[in-house]
Design a protein around this motif. Structure first.
Motif, PDB file in Angstrom:
ATOM      1  N   MET A   1       1.072  -0.593  -0.114  1.00  0.00           N
ATOM      2  CA  MET A   1       0.195  -0.131   0.052  1.00  0.00           C
ATOM      3  C   MET A   1       1.017   1.512  -0.409  1.00  0.00           C
ATOM      4  N   LYS A   2       1.857   1.223   0.594  1.00  0.00           N
ATOM      5  CA  LYS A   2       2.815   2.275   0.528  1.00  0.00           C
ATOM      6  C   LYS A   2       3.005   2.785  -0.991  1.00  0.00           C
ATOM      7  N   ALA A   3       3.682   1.349  -1.641  1.00  0.00           N
ATOM      8  CA  ALA A   3       4.227   2.286  -3.263  1.00  0.00           C
ATOM      9  C   ALA A   3       3.550   1.816  -4.063  1.00  0.00           C
ATOM     10  N   TYR A   4       1.534   1.472  -4.070  1.00  0.00           N
ATOM     11  CA  TYR A   4       0.711   2.180  -3.892  1.00  0.00           C
ATOM     12  C   TYR A   4       0.822   3.842  -4.050  1.00  0.00           C
ATOM     13  N   LYS A   5       0.217   4.530  -2.937  1.00  0.00           N
ATOM     14  CA  LYS A   5       0.365   5.492  -2.256  1.00  0.00           C
ATOM     15  C   LYS A   5       1.295   6.830  -3.764  1.00  0.00           C
ATOM     16  N   ALA A   6       2.352   6.067  -2.996  1.00  0.00           N
ATOM     17  CA  ALA A   6       3.775   7.096  -3.430  1.00  0.00           C
ATOM     18  C   ALA A   6       3.459   7.256  -4.884  1.00  0.00           C
ATOM     19  N   SER A   7       2.497   5.998  -5.858  1.00  0.00           N
ATOM     20  CA  SER A   7       2.424   6.180  -7.026  1.00  0.00           C
ATOM     21  C   SER A   7       1.105   5.506  -7.790  1.00  0.00           C
ATOM     22  N   PRO A   8       0.080   5.738  -7.592  1.00  0.00           N
ATOM     23  CA  PRO A   8      -0.824   4.918  -8.453  1.00  0.00           C
ATOM     24  C   PRO A   8      -1.577   5.142  -9.374  1.00  0.00           C
ATOM     25  N   GLU A   9      -0.092   5.816 -10.409  1.00  0.00           N
ATOM     26  CA  GLU A   9      -0.347   6.233 -11.199  1.00  0.00           C
ATOM     27  C   GLU A   9       0.306   3.913 -12.492  1.00  0.00           C
ATOM     28  N   SER A  10       0.883   3.999 -11.458  1.00  0.00           N
ATOM     29  CA  SER A  10       1.864   3.078 -11.783  1.00  0.00           C
ATOM     30  C   SER A  10       0.839   1.229 -11.675  1.00  0.00           C
ATOM     31  N   PHE A  11      -0.061   1.323 -11.030  1.00  0.00           N
ATOM     32  CA  PHE A  11      -0.939  -0.198 -10.147  1.00  0.00           C
ATOM     33  C   PHE A  11      -2.331   0.497 -11.610  1.00  0.00           C
ATOM     34  N   LYS A  12      -3.007  -0.987 -11.778  1.00  0.00           N
ATOM     35  CA  LYS A  12      -4.174  -0.199 -12.216  1.00  0.00           C
ATOM     36  C   LYS A  12      -5.341  -0.423 -10.573  1.00  0.00           C
ATOM     37  N   GLY A  13      -4.663  -0.713  -9.447  1.00  0.00           N
ATOM     38  CA  GLY A  13      -5.117  -0.606  -8.223  1.00  0.00           C
ATOM     39  C   GLY A  13      -4.624  -1.031  -6.958  1.00  0.00           C
ATOM     40  N   SER A  14      -4.616  -1.767  -6.160  1.00  0.00           N
ATOM     41  CA  SER A  14      -4.194  -2.273  -4.757  1.00  0.00           C
ATOM     42  C   SER A  14      -4.707  -3.339  -4.032  1.00  0.00           C
ATOM     43  N   VAL A  15      -4.182  -3.895  -3.465  1.00  0.00           N
ATOM     44  CA  VAL A  15      -4.967  -5.192  -3.119  1.00  0.00           C
ATOM     45  C   VAL A  15      -6.207  -5.475  -1.931  1.00  0.00           C
ATOM     46  N   ALA A  16      -6.505  -3.702  -1.725  1.00  0.00           N
ATOM     47  CA  ALA A  16      -7.601  -2.625  -1.362  1.00  0.00           C
ATOM     48  C   ALA A  16      -8.699  -3.616  -2.262  1.00  0.00           C
ATOM     49  N   ASP A  17      -8.310  -3.063  -3.630  1.00  0.00           N
ATOM     50  CA  ASP A  17      -9.354  -3.565  -4.601  1.00  0.00           C
ATOM     51  C   ASP A  17      -9.196  -5.055  -4.836  1.00  0.00           C
ATOM     52  N   VAL A  18      -8.839  -5.679  -4.364  1.00  0.00           N
ATOM     53  CA  VAL A  18      -8.410  -7.513  -4.891  1.00  0.00           C
ATOM     54  C   VAL A  18      -9.317  -7.891  -3.781  1.00  0.00           C
ATOM     55  N   SER A  19      -9.438  -7.104  -2.721  1.00  0.00           N
ATOM     56  CA  SER A  19     -10.258  -8.067  -1.287  1.00  0.00           C
ATOM     57  C   SER A  19     -11.849  -7.517  -1.531  1.00  0.00           C
ATOM     58  N   MET A  20     -12.070  -5.686  -2.609  1.00  0.00           N
ATOM     59  CA  MET A  20     -13.257  -5.459  -2.499  1.00  0.00           C
ATOM     60  C   MET A  20     -14.302  -6.567  -3.746  1.00  0.00           C
ATOM     61  N   PHE A  21     -13.271  -6.927  -4.334  1.00  0.00           N
ATOM     62  CA  PHE A  21     -13.607  -7.952  -5.655  1.00  0.00           C
ATOM     63  C   PHE A  21     -14.240  -9.247  -4.452  1.00  0.00           C
ATOM     64  N   LEU A  22     -13.519  -9.640  -3.852  1.00  0.00           N
ATOM     65  CA  LEU A  22     -13.947 -11.609  -3.290  1.00  0.00           C
ATOM     66  C   LEU A  22     -15.212 -10.594  -2.204  1.00  0.00           C
ATOM     67  N   ARG A  23     -14.795  -9.902  -1.446  1.00  0.00           N
ATOM     68  CA  ARG A  23     -15.782  -9.291  -0.612  1.00  0.00           C
ATOM     69  C   ARG A  23     -17.390  -8.901  -1.242  1.00  0.00           C
ATOM     70  N   LEU A  24     -17.354  -8.236  -2.699  1.00  0.00           N
ATOM     71  CA  LEU A  24     -18.491  -8.217  -3.152  1.00  0.00           C
ATOM     72  C   LEU A  24     -19.253  -9.618  -3.538  1.00  0.00           C
ATOM     73  N   ALA A  25     -18.517 -10.953  -3.863  1.00  0.00           N
ATOM     74  CA  ALA A  25     -18.578 -12.055  -4.526  1.00  0.00           C
ATOM     75  C   ALA A  25     -19.736 -12.440  -3.401  1.00  0.00           C
ATOM     76  N   VAL A  26     -18.570 -12.570  -1.868  1.00  0.00           N
ATOM     77  CA  VAL A  26     -19.009 -13.817  -0.978  1.00  0.00           C
ATOM     78  C   VAL A  26     -20.299 -13.282   0.379  1.00  0.00           C
ATOM     79  N   THR A  27     -19.864 -11.577   0.256  1.00  0.00           N
ATOM     80  CA  THR A  27     -21.347 -10.971   1.543  1.00  0.00           C
ATOM     81  C   THR A  27     -22.246 -10.235   0.383  1.00  0.00           C
ATOM     82  N   GLY A  28     -21.995  -9.615  -1.073  1.00  0.00           N
ATOM     83  CA  GLY A  28     -22.724  -9.013  -1.377  1.00  0.00           C
ATOM     84  C   GLY A  28     -22.542  -7.443  -0.778  1.00  0.00           C
ATOM     85  N   LYS A  29     -22.026  -6.940  -0.153  1.00  0.00           N
ATOM     86  CA  LYS A  29     -21.578  -5.712   0.171  1.00  0.00           C
ATOM     87  C   LYS A  29     -20.659  -5.650   0.252  1.00  0.00           C
ATOM     88  N   LEU A  30     -19.960  -4.080  -0.071  1.00  0.00           N
ATOM     89  CA  LEU A  30     -18.777  -3.066  -0.284  1.00  0.00           C
ATOM     90  C   LEU A  30     -17.767  -3.189   1.198  1.00  0.00           C
TER      91      LEU A  30
END
Length: 561
Positions: A504-533
């Motif tokens: 997350m430190k690397a992402y915050k330092a240069s967000p344009e270098s990534f599609k997203g972060s591990v937080a987004d990956v976790s969100m993909f799973l969260r929505l599928a499993v719980t139906g919620k964000l």
């Protein structure tokens, strides 16, 4: 005027004396400093939040001092009495920690009965007592009869109610009405005999000796030192049916029942001159009075107004339906009553509110503001300290009554339900998801297939192929035996090859270098499993749901994608 003869004409059936009544109700023997307080409602409806407020003060003062709290039912106004109201208020107050040592209680048959030697505790059953003291006042020339109709009486009483006088010349109208009142004092014993012989009804009025130009100094335990005008109104003591008014009944009862402190709303302050005069006339020691400021709330314009019986939060019975636990409501009331309560609570997080040293001097003189947001904050703190078993029992019991379908799901597997409520519970910083039991369903319903639903979809900015790859990869690699660190490392590993930062430190330092972060990956799973964000801790959620259910829900999401 022969006052003794007048008294016998008015009360021929009263043969008891004040001295005999004093002997019937002996003085209380209590430890030094012990306070005797009471709640004395009229059974005319529900328990108002404004009623719980002074009653909590009365309960704390009595029990904190080793004294007595009793319940007296002031049912002298038969026209306003609501059937079953007395029983209902006793049950409601018990829910909120107000248990009476004596007085009107509920018997095994669910009806009001008496506990204690100072009864009857229903004023409608104390007629002989009031009439005994009324007769004595007549003998002493301090009270007199007024043969009049109810309509005439109500008109006479308007002398001190400016809003009821339609005449623009208020002063002249007031003087006219006062002259009419004074004229009622002039009568002969023969006229009384004629009225009695004809069966004419009468009310008994006090013969006021006050001068409104003079002031009485009085110390109120909340308001401080006050000056009130002497009473010059011949107010009614007994109505035409022999039933006393509140003014007279409360003076007699508070004396005979040994009340040391009277806690009531500040709306009674204008009546204080009447009550001080009554105690003086009767020869009773005046109890200590505490006039509590009214409970206020903000209206839609942000202005303060009195919390009326029509406002949400006024009816104490509503709190049960809304899902508030009684402990939270009691805790909230304490924050309103004493300005130092919250500081004490921070220093004593695990103690009962009953351990708090309640202090009259810390009460607000100007009034308290009722605030649902503050109540919810207090409630979240209270519930967060409960163990999972207690929360499970309380939520299930509430839901079975108010949301049957949800309650049945909770009750079907109590061990499963308890695991859900155990998430984030305990420790120094417990989760604070629930303000009411009603919050449980939106918080945890996704655990049950019957209530599971996708509340939203993935944002269009995310590549659907990335989401699909991550969901499929997670199902293949998920192992229920992984600890939280191993589980999260796998989630990081799923996103990195696709361009999602695991640091997350690397992402915050240069967000344009990534599609997203591990937080987004976790969100993909969260929505599928719980139906919620937003949901409780996902590692704990998955441990409870199990591998099979996780695979099922992710599979459904993959089909949707």
């Amino acid at each position: 005027m022969d006052n003794n003869r007048l008294a016998e004409l008015l009360f021929p059936n009263i043969n008891t004396t004040p001295e005999e009544m004093e002997a019937r109700f002996p003085r209380r023997t209590l430890p030094e400093g012990a306070k005797v307080t009471r709640f004395a409602p009229s059974p005319t409806g529900f328990v108002h939040f404004g009623g719980l407020f002074p009653t909590t003060v009365a309960e704390r003062l009595a029990h904190q001092s080793g004294g007595v709290l009793y319940l007296r039912i002031e049912d002298t106004d038969a026209k306003r009495e609501v059937a079953g109201a007395a029983e209902a208020l006793i049950r409601t107050l018990s829910v909120y920690g107000i248990d009476f040592d004596e007085g009107a209680i509920l018997g095994d048959d669910g009806k009001v009965s008496d506990k204690g030697i100072y009864g009857p505790y229903k004023q409608s059953l104390r007629g002989e007592i009031y009439q005994t003291f009324a007769k004595q006042l007549v003998k002493e020339g301090k009270a007199y009869p007024c043969f009049t109709t109810e309509e005439e009486l109500e008109e006479l009483q308007a002398v001190n109610k400016k809003e009821e006088i339609k005449n623009t010349d208020w002063q002249a109208e007031a003087e006219k009405r006062r002259a009419e009142m004074l004229a009622r004092r002039e009568f002969t014993i023969e006229e009384v005999e004629a009225h009695i012989g004809a069966g004419d009804p009468f009310v008994l009025r006090i013969l006021a000796d006050g001068d409104p130009e003079k002031k009485i100094r009085f110390t109120d335990l909340v308001k401080g030192n006050l000056e009130v005008p002497e009473n010059d109104e011949d107010f009614v003591l007994l109505k035409s049916d022999g039933i006393p008014t509140y003014h007279f009944a409360h003076a007699v009862d508070d004396h005979l029942m040994g009340t040391t402190h009277v806690i009531r709303g500040e709306e009674w302050l204008p009546s204080l001159p009447k009550h001080l005069q009554l105690f003086r006339y009767l020869g009773f020691k005046t109890p200590k009075y505490m006039h509590i400021a009214q409970i206020m709330k903000l209206d839609e314009n942000g202005n303060k107004k009195k919390l009326s019986k029509r406002d949400m939060g006024a009816n104490m019975d509503d709190y049960t339906g809304m899902g508030y636990c009684p402990e939270a409501v009691c805790e909230y009331v304490m924050t309103l009553l004493n300005s130092n309560y919250e500081e004490w609570r921070m220093q004593n997080p695990d103690k009962s509110y009953r351990d708090f040293p309640f202090n009259i001097k810390k009460m607000s003189v100007s009034g308290c503001l009722f605030d649902f947001d503050k109540l919810n904050d207090v409630s979240k703190n209270v519930i967060s300290k409960m163990d999972a078993k207690s929360v499970t029992e309380k939520v299930t019991a509430w839901a079975l009554e108010f949301d049957r379908e949800f309650g049945e799901e909770l009750a079907r597997d109590k061990e499963f339900t308890e695991k859900i409520f155990a998430i984030g519970r305990g420790g120094k910083k417990p989760r604070k998801d629930l303000a009411t039991w009603a919050d449980a369903k939106p918080y945890m319903s996704f655990f049950f297939d019957k209530f599971f639903a996708l509340e939203c979809d993935y944002d269009e900015k995310y590549d659907r192929n990335d989401i699909k790859a991550i969901l499929e990869g997670f199902v293949k690699t998920y192992d229920e035996s992984d600890d939280m660190n191993a589980w999260f490392d796998k989630i990081k590993a799923l996103g990195e090859p696709l361009g999602y930062a695991s640091d997350m430190k690397a992402y915050k330092a240069s967000p344009e270098s990534f599609k997203g972060s591990v937080a987004d990956v976790s969100m993909f799973l969260r929505l599928a499993v719980t139906g919620k964000l937003n949901s409780p801790d996902m590692y704990a959620v998955m441990q409870i749901l199990g591998k099979e259910k996780i695979a099922e829900r992710i599979g459904a999401m993959l089909e949707k994608i």
